[in-house]
Design a protein around this motif. Structure first.
Motif, short mmCIF file in Angstrom:
data_model
loop_
_atom_site.label_atom_id
_atom_site.label_comp_id
_atom_site.label_asym_id
_atom_site.label_seq_id
_atom_site.Cartn_x
_atom_site.Cartn_y
_atom_site.Cartn_z
N LEU A 37 0.85 -1.23 0.00
CA LEU A 37 -0.03 0.12 -0.18
C LEU A 37 0.88 1.17 -0.08
CD1 LEU A 37 -2.60 -1.11 2.50
CD2 LEU A 37 -2.81 -1.05 -0.06
N ILE A 65 1.92 1.90 -3.53
CA ILE A 65 0.81 2.41 -4.39
C ILE A 65 0.64 3.84 -4.08
CG2 ILE A 65 -1.51 2.20 -4.99
CD1 ILE A 65 -0.14 -0.17 -5.95
N ASN A 66 0.68 4.13 -2.65
CA ASN A 66 0.15 5.46 -2.40
C ASN A 66 1.41 6.62 -2.54
OD1 ASN A 66 -2.44 5.36 -1.25
ND2 ASN A 66 -1.62 4.36 0.58
N ILE A 87 -3.11 2.97 -12.29
CA ILE A 87 -3.31 3.14 -10.89
C ILE A 87 -3.12 4.69 -10.49
CG2 ILE A 87 -2.36 2.62 -8.57
CD1 ILE A 87 -1.70 -0.15 -9.90
N ILE A 104 -5.09 4.84 -0.43
CA ILE A 104 -5.54 3.43 -0.30
C ILE A 104 -4.87 2.82 0.94
CG2 ILE A 104 -5.31 1.13 -1.38
CD1 ILE A 104 -6.70 3.06 -3.48
N LEU A 106 -7.91 -1.45 -2.82
CA LEU A 106 -6.98 -1.33 -4.16
C LEU A 106 -7.39 -2.10 -5.11
CD1 LEU A 106 -4.29 -0.93 -5.53
CD2 LEU A 106 -3.27 -2.64 -4.04
N SER A 107 -8.21 -3.19 -4.61
CA SER A 107 -8.77 -3.92 -5.89
C SER A 107 -10.10 -3.31 -6.39
CB SER A 107 -9.26 -5.52 -5.14
OG SER A 107 -10.21 -5.28 -4.39
N VAL A 148 -4.14 -7.85 -7.26
CA VAL A 148 -3.84 -7.44 -5.88
C VAL A 148 -3.12 -8.78 -5.29
CG1 VAL A 148 -4.49 -6.92 -3.63
CG2 VAL A 148 -5.50 -5.78 -5.47
#
Length: 77
Positions: free
Chosen positions: A4, A7-8, A29, A51, A57-58, A68
């Motif tokens: 996470l 991703i963030n 994304i 997220i 996320l999914s 994921v």
């Protein structure tokens, strides 16, 4: 949690290193997160959407449960 944070970070070069994620998916994304940033920015100028769970996320456009799981399996803690 490490997944996470990657991703963030909105760092395409980091995100594309995740298992099963290429440049296009990484860009998609980041685009989704930036869109969500704009939606939350209306309430608070400095707000950045984060997220907070794998389920969240999914839900992103272009990312599913299988993606994921693949990303999670490819993250080195």
């Amino acid at each position: 949690i490490h997944l996470l944070s990657i991703i963030n970070s909105r760092d395409i070069s980091q995100i594309k290193l995740l298992k099963g994620v290429g440049v296009k998916k990484a860009e998609a994304i980041v685009d989704c997160l930036c869109e969500m940033d704009q939606n939350t920015a209306n309430q608070d100028e400095e707000a950045r959407f984060h997220i907070s769970s794998l389920a969240e996320l999914s839900q992103l456009k272009g990312v599913g449960v299988k993606s994921v799981q693949s990303m999670r399996n490819g993250v080195l803690v």
